[in-house]
Motif scaffolding. Structure first.
Motif, PDB file in Angstrom:
ATOM      1  N   THR A 108     -24.381  -7.487  59.053  1.00 46.08           N
ATOM      2  CA  THR A 108     -24.407  -7.712  60.502  1.00 46.08           C
ATOM      3  C   THR A 108     -25.787  -7.535  61.114  1.00 46.08           C
ATOM      4  OG1 THR A 108     -23.758  -5.413  60.836  1.00 46.08           O
ATOM      5  CG2 THR A 108     -22.002  -7.079  60.768  1.00 46.08           C
ATOM      6  N   THR A 115     -14.652 -12.231  68.636  1.00 47.46           N
ATOM      7  CA  THR A 115     -14.011 -10.975  69.043  1.00 47.46           C
ATOM      8  C   THR A 115     -13.731 -10.068  67.856  1.00 47.46           C
ATOM      9  OG1 THR A 115     -13.056 -12.063  70.976  1.00 47.46           O
ATOM     10  CG2 THR A 115     -12.032  -9.986  70.241  1.00 47.46           C
ATOM     11  N   PRO A 116     -13.131 -10.552  66.750  1.00 47.99           N
ATOM     12  CA  PRO A 116     -12.835  -9.650  65.629  1.00 47.99           C
ATOM     13  C   PRO A 116     -14.101  -9.117  64.975  1.00 47.99           C
ATOM     14  CG  PRO A 116     -11.537 -11.650  65.488  1.00 47.99           C
ATOM     15  CD  PRO A 116     -12.594 -11.909  66.526  1.00 47.99           C
ATOM     16  N   SER A 117     -14.005  -7.897  64.449  1.00 47.77           N
ATOM     17  CA  SER A 117     -15.110  -7.254  63.756  1.00 47.77           C
ATOM     18  C   SER A 117     -15.012  -7.543  62.268  1.00 47.77           C
ATOM     19  CB  SER A 117     -15.081  -5.745  64.002  1.00 47.77           C
ATOM     20  OG  SER A 117     -16.032  -5.086  63.214  1.00 47.77           O
ATOM     21  N   TRP A 134     -12.953  -3.307  60.956  1.00 46.11           N
ATOM     22  CA  TRP A 134     -12.370  -2.708  62.163  1.00 46.11           C
ATOM     23  C   TRP A 134     -11.625  -1.403  61.782  1.00 46.11           C
ATOM     24  CZ3 TRP A 134     -13.202  -2.739  67.032  1.00 46.11           C
ATOM     25  CH2 TRP A 134     -12.240  -2.307  67.945  1.00 46.11           C
ATOM     26  N   ARG A 179     -19.448  -6.005  64.668  1.00 46.47           N
ATOM     27  CA  ARG A 179     -18.920  -7.288  65.137  1.00 46.47           C
ATOM     28  C   ARG A 179     -20.050  -8.303  65.256  1.00 46.47           C
ATOM     29  NH1 ARG A 179     -17.430  -9.317  70.461  1.00 46.47           N
ATOM     30  NH2 ARG A 179     -18.480  -7.487  71.323  1.00 46.47           N
ATOM     31  N   SER A 234     -10.996  -8.561  57.714  1.00 44.73           N
ATOM     32  CA  SER A 234     -11.627  -7.347  58.239  1.00 44.73           C
ATOM     33  C   SER A 234     -10.688  -6.146  58.112  1.00 44.73           C
ATOM     34  CB  SER A 234     -12.017  -7.558  59.700  1.00 44.73           C
ATOM     35  OG  SER A 234     -12.421  -6.327  60.290  1.00 44.73           O
ATOM     36  N   PHE A 252     -17.239  -2.256  66.911  1.00 45.92           N
ATOM     37  CA  PHE A 252     -18.040  -3.122  67.785  1.00 45.92           C
ATOM     38  C   PHE A 252     -19.452  -3.300  67.234  1.00 45.92           C
ATOM     39  CE2 PHE A 252     -15.058  -1.794  71.333  1.00 45.92           C
ATOM     40  CZ  PHE A 252     -14.429  -3.031  71.367  1.00 45.92           C
ATOM     41  N   THR A 279     -10.884 -13.977  60.233  1.00 49.49           N
ATOM     42  CA  THR A 279     -11.820 -12.858  60.370  1.00 49.49           C
ATOM     43  C   THR A 279     -11.075 -11.539  60.535  1.00 49.49           C
ATOM     44  OG1 THR A 279     -13.365 -14.361  61.465  1.00 49.49           O
ATOM     45  CG2 THR A 279     -13.795 -11.996  61.676  1.00 49.49           C
ATOM     46  N   ARG A 280     -10.049 -11.581  61.345  1.00 44.11           N
ATOM     47  CA  ARG A 280      -9.285 -10.351  61.617  1.00 44.11           C
ATOM     48  C   ARG A 280      -8.531  -9.884  60.381  1.00 44.11           C
ATOM     49  NH1 ARG A 280      -4.229  -7.431  62.301  1.00 44.11           N
ATOM     50  NH2 ARG A 280      -4.427  -6.158  64.170  1.00 44.11           N
TER      51      ARG A 280
END
Length: 867
Positions: free
Chosen positions: A272, A46-48, A51, A41, A169, A38, A165-166
């Motif tokens: 980030t 939603t996706p980081s 992760w 992120r 990641s 998180f 993104t997911r």
């Protein structure tokens, strides 16, 4: 019984503790990883960017047995809910995301297990390739479709943006996190504990260097970073790449994975949070390029680390193989030409060298007793500070392991908990001795288990690769062969000592001959033994002389019995006879002496024989004395029997004498006539002559039975002998009111023997039979004498009476000396009869028949003499 029950109840709880601990660790790690995700992120997406939770699950499944996967997946659910419910909504999305996280871990772990021979290892290029394809790409690729659908449906975010993104990641997380987690969980503590001091220092310096670069990277202001062109994607990597390569080259996959993890976390955090030249907020293109750049860089670095590790391991393996081959060669050479009485010391020395070579805590050599029941520790080496083990019967403490060794099966385990349920007693003994791992190999030589070789570690796990097991089997073969040679040499030495002691203690003179008849060993008595045909012209008959040739030379010189000895010895040496023995006299200064020569084969590959000469002079004298006593006793018995036949003999003599008197008186009256009848006179004279011969025969038979003389062996017709004895008893049968019936063989029953002795046997049996019927009615007083020759080699003679028979159990006792059923008997008649029959090469026994007792004797038949 109470102790057993308690141990059984607590065993499941003790075995469940590691699983519960691992489940709690997964839950905590998942929670921490979710919070890190998180943090990394970029809202509102939603996706980081990175992760970690999915990678934590994948690493857990690679480390755990498949049957326990569901435990660890369920353990992560509470952490997932606690971490994501406050952040994401709706709740259904949280549950769907947990399902997709588990799906990614299951796909990746299953694919790696299928593609790799060691799913938790990253030390070869094929294993790294399997991990990259299975966990790094396939798991995130397939699960991202479901994950993107759930997010797009419930939050209305763009599907392909979420998928993109997911996917990248999770690819990045899988590649950098899974190897690091697996290494920390499996090997980190062992490597740190067993690493040399310089390796620890180097690892610390690498960590400090990475930390310094990280601080410098994070501390540089964004404006200054952009001025220095640090915002480009290549510049940050340039800062970290030297240290990543340092960790890769020097520490292999472990160093590569940890340094890549640190680099990736720093770079993603900078992206980030707008550090290191990244803008705030960063553009999606720059984030995507960062993910791809880090993922693409990670794959070749992991492959490079695997290649370096593989090459390093091959070098170590080659060095270890060379060290092992050198150790094996020296070990094999240590027992060559080594006397068995020095092997114990060498066993002890090489157990220590083997233990130091393998870095184990204890090495033990077991011996199996001759009866196969007792397994004891015969030799042991223990590391410094280790107490020696008890040398009691290992079959009691480790029954399952001993059974495996007896079946020629090795016992190998990394941890005592790996043993099967039937090895419960072994596990309890191992726990009591703090033994964790063990490699036990059977020592097999000459087709049987001689013992076992055991290598153990205490309070630490130790893997036993197949290569190590194979090497130790070669060591076990060396120990087994050495142990077998020691056992055989000890037995041979003991046997030789025993043989020497036996030879020295024998009163007989003994010589051991080889296959050619040459003397190879003698006892002390043999050195003093020189009977006539062994004199060999005054030469000493000792070790090195050919005894067979000496006997032949003595035979050619005409020395008595030497030829018989040479023939017998040669027959035994050539295997034509199983044994040879004969007795011979020899002159000596104190008079004639008797010797018995015995020759038996020597059971060995080259053949040979053992010759013994025993002085039997005293035995011969005793035999001659016994024979004379037996003849005296037999004579007394015959005289006694003649006494019993006084009335019969008087009647036998009275008949011819009366006939002679009557015929003489008649002849005198005829002579008084003027013209006597000459034909009648001639007839009277013939009757007188016949009666005179008849009386003379009776007297001669009496004289033969009563005289004392040496046995005279002649060819006799047993049927004629029976008739003569019946004729001798003719008058006695009339007096006793007994009849003797003859049932003789149709042909001649020729035997070789002494007439008087055989007549005595028949006379004794017939008198006993007639006396046994003294109380029977007159019609039943019949003795039947039979002779039969059924097999062509012997003649069977039986004397059957119609008396009351013998009492049960006395059939053999009646032939014992001084045993009699008569009130006035001496008990020697049948004993003498047995000695006479046995001296003639026959046998005698008694039986009860339906009409009385039957005495039987068997004599060998002899061919009839020339007509």
């Amino acid at each position: 019984m109470v102790a057993v029950a308690v141990s059984r109840d607590t065993a499941p709880r003790l075995s469940a503790l590691p699983i519960v601990g691992a489940a709690l660790a997964v839950c905590l790690g998942y929670f921490i990883g979710a919070n890190i995700g998180f943090i990394l992120r970029l809202p509102p997406a939603t996706p980081s960017i990175l992760w970690p939770p999915n990678s934590i699950l994948t690493a857990t499944l690679l480390l755990a047995a498949p049957r326990r996967w569901w435990i660890y997946l369920l353990a992560a659910l509470p952490a997932h809910l606690v971490a994501e419910l406050p952040v994401l909504s709706p709740a259904s999305l949280v549950y769907l995301l947990f399902a997709t996280n588990c799906l990614e871990a299951l796909i990746g772990a299953t694919a790696v297990r299928i593609l790799s021979d060691s799913p938790g290892s990253f030390d070869t290029l094929p294993r790294v390739s399997a991990f990259v394809v299975g966990a790094g790409l396939l798991g995130p690729f397939l699960s991202s479709f479901v994950d993107a659908w759930a997010v797009a449906e419930l939050t209305h975010e763009p599907y392909w943006l979420v998928w993109q993104t997911r996917f990248f990641s999770n690819v990045l997380a899988e590649l950098v996190l899974v190897p690091a987690i697996v290494f920390v969980a499996r090997d980190a503590w062992a490597r740190v504990r067993h690493a040399r001091v310089m390796r620890r220092i180097e690892a610390a310096l690498l960590g400090v260097a990475l930390a310094s670069v990280t601080v410098a990277y994070v501390a540089v202001p964004a404006a200054e970073a952009r001025r220095l062109m640090l915002g480009s994607l290549d510049a940050p990597v340039a800062f970290f790449i030297p240290f990543v390569l340092w960790g890769t080259v020097r520490f292999g996959p472990a160093g590569a994975s940890l340094s890549l993890l640190v680099t990736t976390l720093v770079m993603v955090w900078g992206a980030t949070h707008g550090q290191g030249g990244f803008s705030v907020p960063p553009s999606s293109d720059s984030v995507l390029l960062l993910q791809i750049s880090l993922a693409v860089s990670t794959i070749p670095i992991l492959a490079l680390a695997a290649l370096i590790e593989e090459r390093w391991r091959d070098r170590i393996a080659l060095a270890n193989r060379l060290r092992f081959e050198e150790l094996l060669a020296r070990l094999s050479g240590a027992f060559v030409h080594l006397a068995s009485n020095r092997m114990d010391e060498v066993f002890q020395t090489w157990l220590g060298r083997l233990g130091e070579f393998l870095n184990v805590d204890r090495v033990m050599l077991f011996r199996l007793s001759e009866d196969g029941r007792v397994f004891t520790v015969s030799h042991e080496w223990a590391a410094l500070g280790m107490a020696p083990m008890s040398t009691d019967n290992m079959s009691v403490s480790f029954p399952w392991s001993v059974r495996q060794l007896r079946r020629e099966q090795p016992v190998v385990f990394r941890d005592a908990g790996e043993l099967p349920e039937e090895a419960r007693v072994d596990r309890e003994s191992l726990e009591a001795m703090d033994i964790t791992s063990n490699l036990a190999l059977p020592l097999v030589a000459a087709g049987r288990v001689m013992g076992g070789l055991s290598l153990v570690t205490v309070k630490r796990r130790r893997s036993w690769p197949d290569e190590t097991v194979g090497r130790m089997q070669l060591v076990a073969e060396v120990f087994a062969n050495a142990l077998a040679r020691k056992v055989s040499e000890d037995a041979l030495r003991s046997s030789e000592l025993m043989k020497s002691a036996i030879l020295a203690s024998l009163n007989s003179s003994v010589a051991v001959l080889d296959g050619r008849g040459q003397i190879i060993e003698v006892n002390r008595v043999w050195e003093r033994f020189t009977p006539d045909f062994n004199q060999s012209g005054g030469l000493e008959i000792g070790v090195g002389r050919n005894y067979l040739s000496l006997c032949r030379e003595a035979s050619r010189r005409g020395e008595a019995h030497a030829g018989d000895a040479a023939v017998g010895i040669e027959a035994v040496l050539e295997g034509r006879q199983a044994w040879f023995t004969f007795e011979y006299p020899a002159g000596a200064g104190t008079g004639e002496r008797w010797y018995a020569m015995s020759v038996v084969p020597l059971h060995r590959m080259d053949g040979g024989a053992v010759v013994s000469n025993t002085d039997i002079t005293e035995r011969k004298r005793a035999e001659l004395e016994a024979q004379r006593s037996r003849q005296e006793l037999a004579h007394v018995t015959r005289v006694s029997a003649m006494g019993e036949l006084t009335a019969s003999l008087a009647h036998e003599l009275n008949q011819p004498l009366t006939g002679i008197l009557s015929n003489a008186q008649a002849a005198r009256r005829l002579l008084e006539v003027a013209k006597p009848d000459l034909d009648e006179l001639r007839s009277i004279l013939r009757d007188i002559i016949d009666d005179d011969r008849r009386a003379a025969d009776v007297i001669q038979r009496m004289r033969d039975l009563l005289r004392k003389s040496e046995p005279e062996m002649t060819l006799l017709d047993l049927n004629a002998l029976v008739r003569d004895v019946r004729r001798l008893l003719g008058s006695d049968t009339v007096i006793r009111d007994v009849s003797i019936a003859l049932d003789l063989d149709a042909g001649q029953a020729m035997v070789t023997g002494d007439r008087v002795q055989l007549e005595q046997v028949l006379l004794n049996l017939l008198l006993n039979a007639m006396e046994a019927m003294s109380e029977q009615p007159g019609a039943d007083r019949t003795v039947v004498v039979r002779t039969r020759s059924s097999d062509g080699h012997t003649v069977l003679t039986s004397v059957e009476d119609s008396g009351p028979g013998l009492r049960h159990g006395t059939q053999q006792m009646v032939f014992e000396p001084f045993y009699t059923t008569k009130r006035t008997g001496m008990g020697m008649g049948l004993a003498i009869a047995r000695s006479i029959i046995e001296a003639h090469g026959g046998s005698i026994w008694a039986e009860n028949t339906g009409r009385g007792a039957t005495f039987l004797f068997r004599l060998p038949l002899s061919p009839p003499g020339p007509a």
